[in-house]
Write an enzyme that holds these catalytic residues in place. Sequence first.
Site, PDB file in Angstrom:
ATOM      1  N   SER A 465       0.821  -1.209   0.000  1.00  0.00           N
ATOM      2  CA  SER A 465       0.000   0.000   0.000  1.00  0.00           C
ATOM      3  C   SER A 465       0.859   1.265   0.000  1.00  0.00           C
ATOM      4  O   SER A 465       1.510   1.580  -0.988  1.00  0.00           O
ATOM      5  CB  SER A 465      -0.954  -0.047   1.195  1.00  0.00           C
ATOM      6  N   ASP A 476      10.208   5.467 -10.143  1.00  0.00           N
ATOM      7  CA  ASP A 476       9.796   6.173 -11.354  1.00  0.00           C
ATOM      8  C   ASP A 476      10.595   7.458 -11.565  1.00  0.00           C
ATOM      9  O   ASP A 476      10.956   7.798 -12.698  1.00  0.00           O
ATOM     10  CB  ASP A 476       8.305   6.499 -11.294  1.00  0.00           C
ATOM     11  N   LYS A 490      -0.729  -4.502  -3.315  1.00  0.00           N
ATOM     12  CA  LYS A 490      -2.033  -3.954  -2.902  1.00  0.00           C
ATOM     13  C   LYS A 490      -2.154  -2.537  -3.452  1.00  0.00           C
ATOM     14  O   LYS A 490      -1.595  -1.594  -2.919  1.00  0.00           O
ATOM     15  CB  LYS A 490      -2.131  -3.956  -1.375  1.00  0.00           C
TER      16      LYS A 490
END
Length: 707
Positions: A465, A476, A490
């Site tokens: 999460s 990224d 998740k």
Amino acid sequence: MTINRILCCLVLGLLFHGLYADIPSVSDDSLVSAERHRRTTEIITHIISSYHYKNKPLDDALSSAILDRYLDSLDPNRSYFLASDIRTFEKYRNTLDDALDKQDITPAFEIFRIYRKRVDERVTFSVNLLEEDFYFNKDEDYIFDRRDLAWPATDAEMNDIWRQRVKNDILNLILANKKQDEYKSTLHKRYERIRTSTYQLDANDIFQTFINAYTTSIEPHTAYFSPRTSENFDISMRLSLEGIGAVLSSDNDYTVIQQIIPGGPADLSKQLHKDDKIVGVAQGETGEIVDVIGWRLDDVVDLIRGPKDTVLRLEFLPKDVGPEGPHRIVTLVRNKIKLEEQAAKSSIIDLDDNNRIGVIKLPTFYVDFAAQSKGDKDYKSTTHDVRKLIRDLQKENIKGMVMDLRGNGGGSLSEALELTGLFIEEGPIVQTRDSSSLVEINYDPDPGIEYNGPLAVLVDRNSASASEIFAGAIQDYQRGIVIGEPTFGKGTVQNIVDLNRFVRNSEDDHGRLKTTIAQFFRISGGSNQFKGVVPDIIFPTAKDTSKYGERSLDNALPWDQVKPAEYVKVNAPVDKFPLAYDKHRARIKTDRAFQLLLEERNFIEAANERKSLSLLQSKREDERDQLARTKRNLQNEIRLAQGLQPIPENTDMEEFETDNEEIDEMKNDILLNETANILYDLMNIGRMETRELQAIQQDKPEAINNL
């Protein structure tokens, strides 16, 4: 979701309810749906069809899935229903969708009545078997995990399954040095408890189980909470919990520790771990241990709960001793979860040439909502604490930093955004898409950067999460290197709906619905859902990743993607990552401690993958002794590698519990130290300047499609 998983999972809290054994049996005549069940069904089907993230029509295909899931929830190990029962239930295969449309829950009760009858038959058969003599000189195998097998075809086949089960239960207790009168009494109570628990299930329980067969046929995180379950959920959500601090689930007659909550008594004991199985509970220092194998999950929870500062003892089966290894007992004092134990902590790893790597261990993403809402500027939060730790570490002249998110199951989304903002200048961090396909971008709320030096993020299969949002954003942005195991996967958002809001002029409590309303996406466009964050360098501890996290769920939402957000990448040397990986592989080949860690993990996985056991006592004793010797030898090699004395032969390993706690920490440090070494390699490959790993923006924005 099994009948024992009506609560799915619970954080054990303060209140103590009377044991379910005090509740009278429910008659067959009482097993009928009430008007509130029909109203609740209408509300739930409306919410799911109108607002659920996954648009799945209520049709024959879903009806078929609901039937299979309901049968599995009642009899997951295929040890009660006969194949003839299953053929009888086929008439509901394509009609449950119509029944739900009409708010008709009758099929659920008809199936359950047959289930009760089969349970009664099996318990009577097993109790009668206890009066017979068993001999353990025949080499036959008992298949204790029947989840993937066919339903028993005949009564004779079912009887043989239960004969072997009783024989195995007796042998287990004999190997635990129980006398005949002791094991007969224990098993008589255990089997009768199965009957009692089943006959205490009322119409609300059956309704919840059936409705959850419907909701989980859509996706795993959508669930109905009955009024009683809602009360337990409220307990689990309180900031100050009193109990043992563990998330439990039920699996094949066992109560399994799904998660240890940082700062709770279970965590502070250093003896209980994820995937350990609780088999007995006792009150106080001297109370009798109550066998809880085969109990409903909420009954076990009721037994474990109690007032603050009271003592309980748990008998448990450690995850590393196989399915039938020796049990252990831990004494705990029920208490509040200590928030300071959940807080971020820092340390320093000293490498060669006085190079120091700072480490920040973050167990969860936390925030003191109460203090925040009062306007307290110094309220406790992840970002506030980490900012201070970063400044303290920089005073120690660290050359790089590791953010350790292993075991971090998530927490506050706002803290995930703010924490990421400490390591980037500005920009988007995560995207959210709702059921109407509207995509919202969440940005760094505080322009500026707290730490711009070399950065590694360490994750494992239990990082979930909010942890995945942070790690995914760092990856990224190419702000640092992500190391470890593929994360949990998740990537969905749930909301709790109070169903009473939809009902007027009724004093009945209709419970709540947890429903999935959105999905997170990385700024690169791909989702963390299902796949998780795949590290740039994957440790060899990551074996079969399909067995963990969302990937292990048969109905999880699949990976998906949206349009990448526009963001400015920085300059982590991703072209050097393969070189760092090669150095890592070469180093761990000669690192005896790392290799021992891999051997131990392989040993544990092999022990837990077994689905059958021999009922030949001599063979079983040999297998148990061999398992113990292998474990002892591995432990001793690890102890020697860390400068500790080996455990002598014929010595109870529990006598070395304090040392074993140190060993657990050392094994944890093996992966952490290797992460620091990888980061150090990246700082030095080709005499690389440290600034190449710093958060320095490129000249122009570029949307990075790192899927």
